[in-house]
Design a protein around this motif. Structure first.
Motif, PDB file in Angstrom:
ATOM      1  N   TYR A  47      -9.357 -13.299  -6.720  1.00 36.65           N
ATOM      2  CA  TYR A  47      -8.129 -14.432  -6.747  1.00 36.65           C
ATOM      3  C   TYR A  47      -8.104 -15.207  -6.338  1.00 36.65           C
ATOM      4  O   TYR A  47      -8.663 -16.044  -5.192  1.00 36.65           O
ATOM      5  CB  TYR A  47      -7.546 -13.391  -6.950  1.00 36.65           C
ATOM      6  CG  TYR A  47      -6.818 -11.851  -6.950  1.00 36.65           C
ATOM      7  CD1 TYR A  47      -6.197 -11.453  -8.227  1.00 36.65           C
ATOM      8  CD2 TYR A  47      -7.843 -10.624  -6.640  1.00 36.65           C
ATOM      9  CE1 TYR A  47      -6.741 -10.626  -9.296  1.00 36.65           C
ATOM     10  CE2 TYR A  47      -7.655  -9.564  -7.647  1.00 36.65           C
ATOM     11  CZ  TYR A  47      -7.276  -9.252  -8.163  1.00 36.65           C
ATOM     12  OH  TYR A  47      -7.038  -8.310  -9.002  1.00 36.65           O
ATOM     13  N   GLU A  67      -8.422 -14.779  -2.487  1.00 38.27           N
ATOM     14  CA  GLU A  67      -8.523 -13.185  -2.587  1.00 38.27           C
ATOM     15  C   GLU A  67     -10.139 -13.187  -2.215  1.00 38.27           C
ATOM     16  O   GLU A  67     -10.345 -13.278  -3.666  1.00 38.27           O
ATOM     17  CB  GLU A  67      -7.549 -12.543  -2.444  1.00 38.27           C
ATOM     18  CG  GLU A  67      -7.926 -10.628  -2.040  1.00 38.27           C
ATOM     19  CD  GLU A  67      -6.792 -10.147  -2.510  1.00 38.27           C
ATOM     20  OE1 GLU A  67      -5.358 -10.705  -2.541  1.00 38.27           O
ATOM     21  OE2 GLU A  67      -6.507  -8.658  -2.009  1.00 38.27           O
TER      22      GLU A  67
ATOM     23  N   PHE B 149      -1.872 -10.620   7.409  1.00 32.65           N
ATOM     24  CA  PHE B 149      -3.278 -11.207   7.093  1.00 32.65           C
ATOM     25  C   PHE B 149      -3.765 -12.506   8.127  1.00 32.65           C
ATOM     26  O   PHE B 149      -4.820 -12.993   7.847  1.00 32.65           O
ATOM     27  CB  PHE B 149      -3.075 -12.170   5.772  1.00 32.65           C
ATOM     28  CG  PHE B 149      -2.892 -10.995   4.898  1.00 32.65           C
ATOM     29  CD1 PHE B 149      -4.076 -10.370   4.035  1.00 32.65           C
ATOM     30  CD2 PHE B 149      -1.426 -11.040   4.191  1.00 32.65           C
ATOM     31  CE1 PHE B 149      -3.754  -9.496   2.961  1.00 32.65           C
ATOM     32  CE2 PHE B 149      -1.716 -10.128   3.221  1.00 32.65           C
ATOM     33  CZ  PHE B 149      -2.619  -9.227   2.566  1.00 32.65           C
ATOM     34  N   PHE B 188       1.387 -12.828   0.766  1.00 37.31           N
ATOM     35  CA  PHE B 188       0.174 -13.803   0.590  1.00 37.31           C
ATOM     36  C   PHE B 188      -1.411 -13.646  -0.125  1.00 37.31           C
ATOM     37  O   PHE B 188      -2.606 -14.077   0.065  1.00 37.31           O
ATOM     38  CB  PHE B 188      -0.375 -13.644   2.098  1.00 37.31           C
ATOM     39  CG  PHE B 188       0.636 -13.909   3.562  1.00 37.31           C
ATOM     40  CD1 PHE B 188       0.233 -15.338   3.932  1.00 37.31           C
ATOM     41  CD2 PHE B 188       1.143 -13.680   3.870  1.00 37.31           C
ATOM     42  CE1 PHE B 188       1.221 -15.855   4.156  1.00 37.31           C
ATOM     43  CE2 PHE B 188       2.369 -14.050   5.107  1.00 37.31           C
ATOM     44  CZ  PHE B 188       2.514 -15.665   5.100  1.00 37.31           C
ATOM     45  N   SER B 189      -1.287 -12.764  -0.662  1.00 37.30           N
ATOM     46  CA  SER B 189      -2.263 -12.200  -1.523  1.00 37.30           C
ATOM     47  C   SER B 189      -2.071 -12.835  -2.930  1.00 37.30           C
ATOM     48  O   SER B 189      -1.885 -12.109  -3.388  1.00 37.30           O
ATOM     49  CB  SER B 189      -2.909 -10.332  -2.099  1.00 37.30           C
ATOM     50  OG  SER B 189      -2.702 -10.202  -2.079  1.00 37.30           O
ATOM     51  N   PRO B 190      -3.268 -13.726  -2.870  1.00 36.27           N
ATOM     52  CA  PRO B 190      -3.240 -14.405  -4.591  1.00 36.27           C
ATOM     53  C   PRO B 190      -3.248 -12.618  -5.741  1.00 36.27           C
ATOM     54  O   PRO B 190      -3.372 -13.539  -6.858  1.00 36.27           O
ATOM     55  CB  PRO B 190      -4.316 -14.898  -4.508  1.00 36.27           C
ATOM     56  CG  PRO B 190      -4.977 -14.513  -3.321  1.00 36.27           C
ATOM     57  CD  PRO B 190      -4.292 -13.915  -2.320  1.00 36.27           C
ATOM     58  N   ALA B 191      -3.442 -11.726  -5.627  1.00 37.35           N
ATOM     59  CA  ALA B 191      -4.091 -10.885  -6.717  1.00 37.35           C
ATOM     60  C   ALA B 191      -2.720 -10.067  -7.009  1.00 37.35           C
ATOM     61  O   ALA B 191      -2.582 -10.017  -8.077  1.00 37.35           O
ATOM     62  CB  ALA B 191      -4.595  -9.355  -5.362  1.00 37.35           C
ATOM     63  N   GLN B 193       0.323 -12.317  -6.765  1.00 40.39           N
ATOM     64  CA  GLN B 193       1.691 -13.438  -6.107  1.00 40.39           C
ATOM     65  C   GLN B 193       2.590 -13.226  -7.198  1.00 40.39           C
ATOM     66  O   GLN B 193       3.552 -13.812  -7.281  1.00 40.39           O
ATOM     67  CB  GLN B 193       1.474 -14.461  -5.365  1.00 40.39           C
ATOM     68  CG  GLN B 193       0.853 -14.873  -3.896  1.00 40.39           C
ATOM     69  CD  GLN B 193       0.158 -15.835  -3.818  1.00 40.39           C
ATOM     70  OE1 GLN B 193      -0.756 -16.548  -5.132  1.00 40.39           O
ATOM     71  NE2 GLN B 193      -0.046 -16.125  -2.581  1.00 40.39           N
ATOM     72  N   GLU B 194       1.873 -12.810  -8.451  1.00 40.21           N
ATOM     73  CA  GLU B 194       2.437 -13.144  -9.845  1.00 40.21           C
ATOM     74  C   GLU B 194       4.262 -12.011  -9.505  1.00 40.21           C
ATOM     75  O   GLU B 194       4.945 -11.931  -9.953  1.00 40.21           O
ATOM     76  CB  GLU B 194       1.880 -12.398 -11.075  1.00 40.21           C
ATOM     77  CG  GLU B 194       1.036 -13.320 -11.737  1.00 40.21           C
ATOM     78  CD  GLU B 194       0.272 -13.032 -10.937  1.00 40.21           C
ATOM     79  OE1 GLU B 194      -0.356 -12.624  -9.926  1.00 40.21           O
ATOM     80  OE2 GLU B 194      -1.349 -13.761 -11.227  1.00 40.21           O
ATOM     81  N   ARG B 384      -2.284  -3.946  -6.026  1.00 41.22           N
ATOM     82  CA  ARG B 384      -3.560  -4.601  -5.752  1.00 41.22           C
ATOM     83  C   ARG B 384      -4.856  -3.636  -5.733  1.00 41.22           C
ATOM     84  O   ARG B 384      -5.364  -3.850  -6.140  1.00 41.22           O
ATOM     85  CB  ARG B 384      -2.963  -4.919  -4.648  1.00 41.22           C
ATOM     86  CG  ARG B 384      -4.434  -5.972  -3.384  1.00 41.22           C
ATOM     87  CD  ARG B 384      -3.531  -6.528  -2.684  1.00 41.22           C
ATOM     88  NE  ARG B 384      -4.310  -7.537  -1.194  1.00 41.22           N
ATOM     89  CZ  ARG B 384      -5.140  -6.372   0.056  1.00 41.22           C
ATOM     90  NH1 ARG B 384      -4.848  -5.394   0.423  1.00 41.22           N
ATOM     91  NH2 ARG B 384      -5.780  -7.043  -0.066  1.00 41.22           N
ATOM     92  N   GLN B 387      -5.041  -2.265  -9.624  1.00 36.23           N
ATOM     93  CA  GLN B 387      -5.582  -3.500 -10.661  1.00 36.23           C
ATOM     94  C   GLN B 387      -7.166  -3.470  -9.893  1.00 36.23           C
ATOM     95  O   GLN B 387      -7.506  -3.780 -11.242  1.00 36.23           O
ATOM     96  CB  GLN B 387      -4.891  -4.700 -10.015  1.00 36.23           C
ATOM     97  CG  GLN B 387      -5.098  -5.485  -9.100  1.00 36.23           C
ATOM     98  CD  GLN B 387      -4.104  -6.669 -10.019  1.00 36.23           C
ATOM     99  OE1 GLN B 387      -3.094  -7.418 -10.664  1.00 36.23           O
ATOM    100  NE2 GLN B 387      -4.054  -7.883  -9.160  1.00 36.23           N
ATOM    101  N   ARG B 388      -7.755  -3.562  -9.136  1.00 31.47           N
ATOM    102  CA  ARG B 388      -8.331  -2.918  -8.052  1.00 31.47           C
ATOM    103  C   ARG B 388      -9.169  -1.612  -8.809  1.00 31.47           C
ATOM    104  O   ARG B 388     -10.966  -2.568  -9.755  1.00 31.47           O
ATOM    105  CB  ARG B 388      -9.091  -3.466  -6.894  1.00 31.47           C
ATOM    106  CG  ARG B 388     -10.020  -4.188  -6.627  1.00 31.47           C
ATOM    107  CD  ARG B 388     -10.616  -4.539  -5.246  1.00 31.47           C
ATOM    108  NE  ARG B 388      -9.204  -4.129  -4.453  1.00 31.47           N
ATOM    109  CZ  ARG B 388      -8.786  -3.950  -2.541  1.00 31.47           C
ATOM    110  NH1 ARG B 388      -9.118  -5.529  -2.624  1.00 31.47           N
ATOM    111  NH2 ARG B 388      -8.295  -3.346  -1.856  1.00 31.47           N
TER     112      ARG B 388
END
Lengths: 154, 419
Positions: A47, A67, B149, B188-191, B193-194, B384, B387-388
């Motif tokens: 990401y 990420e 983080f 902090f996690s761009p996965a 941030q939406e 997180r 979706q992974r």
């Protein structure tokens, strides 16, 4: 071109020595991305988020976040200025950061506000080779990089 | 004026070096009948096949350590107590529990399994200095930077700065009715941030006078508490309370169930209303301020452990999704009290990411079986990991947070527009 192990870093670019962000001075601004060694150490990038065009960024502060398999953290601006362009392709396909570091994997273009002052502490030219060698050795020693035979980095 | 931290307030947590287990927990250690019901509930056990990761196994190993430490024979021959190997085996099992609390629902003698597992970790991490290495780094990150983080905490509101329509004063408000406590993962996690981006937009569309603490928001303390380092979390708790007092907010809203759980359970705070995003959005629906366009997909809902089993918040998300989807909402099996864990809880992702992924595979299997095209979640860590997991399976099912769903299909009334 500086090279240590499988990592190639063009020595005509400028590098943030801690963040492994590269900067290329272009006519329209400073293009920035993650260098080959930084991308390998981070792992597969899953990401990426980037500040929008028009946002002011400060050198050393985040212009985006990333990420990856072994890293969640900021992408820090190599120079201060205004975001002039964002790579939409890499937002849709973050894996480009792992395979095409200096071309399709660029992140943003920054219109610099203090270019001469900001690039003074970036690594450039003949200094790139010894810095890269030292960093690779240090990362390997601290276990922050997979063993050479286990790495699948380009 | 003295701040809360300078005044050295009374400790919030007992010192495990003096008394690792409460009287109730000592009874629970004795009360376990080894019936094995908790094994049926334990996803970590299903993956590992090692009884030591289940509560029954942890209790058995801890009882043996009690016996070996207190053995008369050992005392007569002046031998040391239990071996380091025995303690290490016990530690490995204790830190491979996701603390999902599912076994608590199955336990026929009513053991508070989650609290007992946390007390075991408290004893290991704090009283015996047996904190696993990766958790050691996470603790240092929280205590040095204020987030899990180790990210520079002044960048905590970066997710908001990514928005091109961010209200100019949002990050500088000195007073506000509502504080949005975002949490580390969402920040902090761009996965994911939406999620805060969507929830912030929901709050603004609903006309809420909301503020963010940005770099002054510190980790809520949850990762330290569940890692057995509750005493280290006190400084964070007092800091966050002081900041909300300064802001004058009467409500705190959360999109992270673990932050919400920690605030509700451990923050000594009176006169402040705490709400999870599912509850806030359900209230908008109930009051008629949020209506929905028909969805273009079948939806299901996954109960996050800390929100469901932890705080018994089961109905509000379902009220929202039934109002939205009607018959296009399907219940996940199992759900509510018996819902599956996403694998991302209990700091397990830090300690054993492969175990976390395998536990998540059970959840994504259930999601696919439900026939839904979208699994709605109410937790950034669940989203997180899920979706992974879905992506790794090549699944076409999407994971969306409830705030993203509200924004995507919502029509806001009473002065709030729908653009």
């Amino acid at each position: 071109m500086a090279q240590a192990k499988e990592f190639n870093l063009p020595d005509d670019l400028y590098y943030d020595r801690k963040e492994h962000i590269w900067a290329r001075l272009e006519q329209d601004g400073v293009r920035a991305g993650v260098d080959a060694f930084g991308a390998c150490a981070a792992g597969t990038v899953a990401y990426v988020k980037l500040s929008p065009v028009g946002r002011h960024v400060q050198k050393g502060r985040a212009f985006g976040s990333m990420e990856a398999g072994k890293y969640v953290g900021p992408l820090k601006a190599p120079v201060s200025g205004t975001i002039a362009a964002v790579n939409q392709e890499v937002l849709g396909n973050p894996g480009l950061l792992n395979v095409d570091h200096y071309e399709r994997g660029w992140l943003v273009v920054i219109s610099p506000s203090n270019l001469r002052g900001d690039i003074a502490d970036l690594v450039h030219g003949p200094d790139v080779q010894p810095w890269l060698e030292t960093d690779v050795a240090e990362y390997e020693q601290k276990g922050m990089l997979k063993k050479e035979e286990e790495r699948q980095c380009t | 004026m003295a701040t809360v931290t300078e005044a050295q307030p009374a400790p919030l947590f007992a010192d495990p070096r003096q008394r690792p287990f409460s009287a109730r927990q000592l009874l629970e250690l004795d009360a376990c009948t080894r019936c094995g019901e908790c094994l049926r509930a334990c996803d970590s056990f299903r993956v590992k096949g090692d009884e030591g990761v289940s509560l029954m196994g942890m209790i058995r190993r801890r009882r043996r350590l009690f016996r070996e430490d207190g053995s008369l024979v050992r005392k007569l021959f002046r031998r040391d107590g239990a071996s380091d190997e025995a303690w290490s085996r016990y530690q490995e099992g204790a830190f491979e529990c996701t603390l999902c609390g599912r076994c608590e629902v199955y336990c026929p003698v009513g053991i508070k399994t989650r609290d007992l597992a946390i007390a075991m970790r408290q004893e290991l991490s704090t009283a015996r200095c047996m904190l696993p290495q990766n958790l050691d780094r996470a603790r240092d990150a929280v205590l040095e930077e204020g987030n899990i983080f180790g990210y520079p905490n002044e960048e905590r509101a970066l997710w908001a700065e990514f928005l091109d329509d961010l209200p100019a004063d949002l990050l500088n408000k000195e007073q506000a009715d509502v504080l949005y406590f975002v949490g580390c993962v969402s920040s902090f996690s761009p996965a994911v941030q939406e999620i805060p981006q969507a929830f912030l937009r929901v709050l603004l569309k609903a006309g809420v006078d909301v503020a963010l603490l940005a770099g002054e928001e510190w980790c809520c303390g949850f990762p330290l508490i569940v890692g057995g380092l509750a005493n280290d979390a006190e400084r964070l708790i007092h800091h966050n309370i002081e900041r909300i007092r300064r802001l004058g907010a009467t409500t705190v809203v959360f999109n992270c169930p673990s932050c919400y759980y920690t605030w509700r359970r451990y923050y000594p705070l009176e006169g402040v209303r705490l709400m999870h995003s599912t509850e806030f959005i359900a209230e908008l629906v109930r009051s008629g301020r949020l209506k929905f366009r028909p969805p273009d997909a079948t939806l299901t809902y996954h109960d996050p452990c800390d929100l469901g089993r932890g705080l018994s918040v089961y109905d509000p998300p379902r009220q929202v999704l039934r109002a939205l989807a009607g018959d296009a909402y399907v219940e996940l099996v199992p759900s509510r009290e018996r819902a599956l864990c996403c694998g991302g809880g209990g700091d397990v992702e830090i300690w054993d990411p492969e175990l976390a992924a395998e536990v998540n595979a059970m959840l994504t299997g259930a999601v696919e079986k439900s026939g839904a095209q979208v699994v709605v979640q109410g937790c950034p860590q669940c989203k997180r990991t899920t979706q992974r997991g879905l992506s790794a399976k090549g699944s076409s099912v999407r994971s969306m947070d409830i705030a993203e769903v509200a924004l995507a299909y919502g029509v806001f009334t009473d002065g709030a527009d729908d653009d």
